[in-house]
Design a protein around this motif. Sequence first.
Motif, PDB file in Angstrom:
ATOM      1  N   VAL A   1      37.062  39.029  39.864  1.00  0.00           N
ATOM      2  CA  VAL A   1      38.399  39.206  40.441  1.00  0.00           C
ATOM      3  C   VAL A   1      38.905  37.880  41.007  1.00  0.00           C
ATOM      4  O   VAL A   1      40.069  37.533  40.848  1.00  0.00           O
ATOM      5  N   ASN A   2      38.010  37.120  41.624  1.00  0.00           N
ATOM      6  CA  ASN A   2      38.378  35.820  42.171  1.00  0.00           C
ATOM      7  C   ASN A   2      38.777  34.839  41.061  1.00  0.00           C
ATOM      8  O   ASN A   2      39.734  34.077  41.220  1.00  0.00           O
ATOM      9  N   ILE A   3      38.066  34.865  39.941  1.00  0.00           N
ATOM     10  CA  ILE A   3      38.409  34.009  38.798  1.00  0.00           C
ATOM     11  C   ILE A   3      39.792  34.379  38.267  1.00  0.00           C
ATOM     12  O   ILE A   3      40.589  33.510  37.918  1.00  0.00           O
ATOM     13  N   ASP A   4      40.085  35.661  38.241  1.00  0.00           N
ATOM     14  CA  ASP A   4      41.321  36.170  37.636  1.00  0.00           C
ATOM     15  C   ASP A   4      42.538  36.120  38.566  1.00  0.00           C
ATOM     16  O   ASP A   4      43.673  36.235  38.103  1.00  0.00           O
TER      17      ASP A   4
ATOM     18  N   TYR B   1      42.622  37.809  32.609  1.00  0.00           N
ATOM     19  CA  TYR B   1      41.438  38.516  32.138  1.00  0.00           C
ATOM     20  C   TYR B   1      41.491  40.020  32.395  1.00  0.00           C
ATOM     21  O   TYR B   1      41.198  40.813  31.514  1.00  0.00           O
ATOM     22  N   ILE B   2      41.809  40.429  33.608  1.00  0.00           N
ATOM     23  CA  ILE B   2      41.711  41.832  34.010  1.00  0.00           C
ATOM     24  C   ILE B   2      42.975  42.597  33.647  1.00  0.00           C
ATOM     25  O   ILE B   2      44.079  42.201  34.016  1.00  0.00           O
TER      26      ILE B   2
ATOM     27  N   GLN C   1      35.461  34.103  26.945  1.00  0.00           N
ATOM     28  CA  GLN C   1      35.897  33.051  27.863  1.00  0.00           C
ATOM     29  C   GLN C   1      35.548  33.423  29.305  1.00  0.00           C
ATOM     30  O   GLN C   1      35.109  32.573  30.080  1.00  0.00           O
ATOM     31  N   LEU C   2      35.725  34.677  29.662  1.00  0.00           N
ATOM     32  CA  LEU C   2      35.383  35.128  31.012  1.00  0.00           C
ATOM     33  C   LEU C   2      33.885  34.995  31.259  1.00  0.00           C
ATOM     34  O   LEU C   2      33.469  34.569  32.335  1.00  0.00           O
TER      35      LEU C   2
END
Length: 74
Positions: free
Chosen positions: A21-24, A30-31, A49-50
């Motif tokens: 969630v932090n990456i997105d 992504y999400i 990629q994720l």
Amino acid sequence: MVRAIKGTLVECDPSIKSIIVNIDKDNNEYIIEDLDDSHLLIKDVMVAQLKARLEEKLKENVPFVEDESGSDQQ
């Protein structure tokens, strides 16, 4: 008009989900949907990629610990 997005259901620990969630959070690339504490629906074309981004984050945040017990020495 309704638009369908192909997704992959990802099940993970809440700690890993938090990292995803932090990456997105900046670009929402992504999400598709945050389902519950351990499930996310991820855009199908972005799964690889994720995974790569998640591995990078884990390498940054989880230190490598050497086994100094000598258990493999005779």
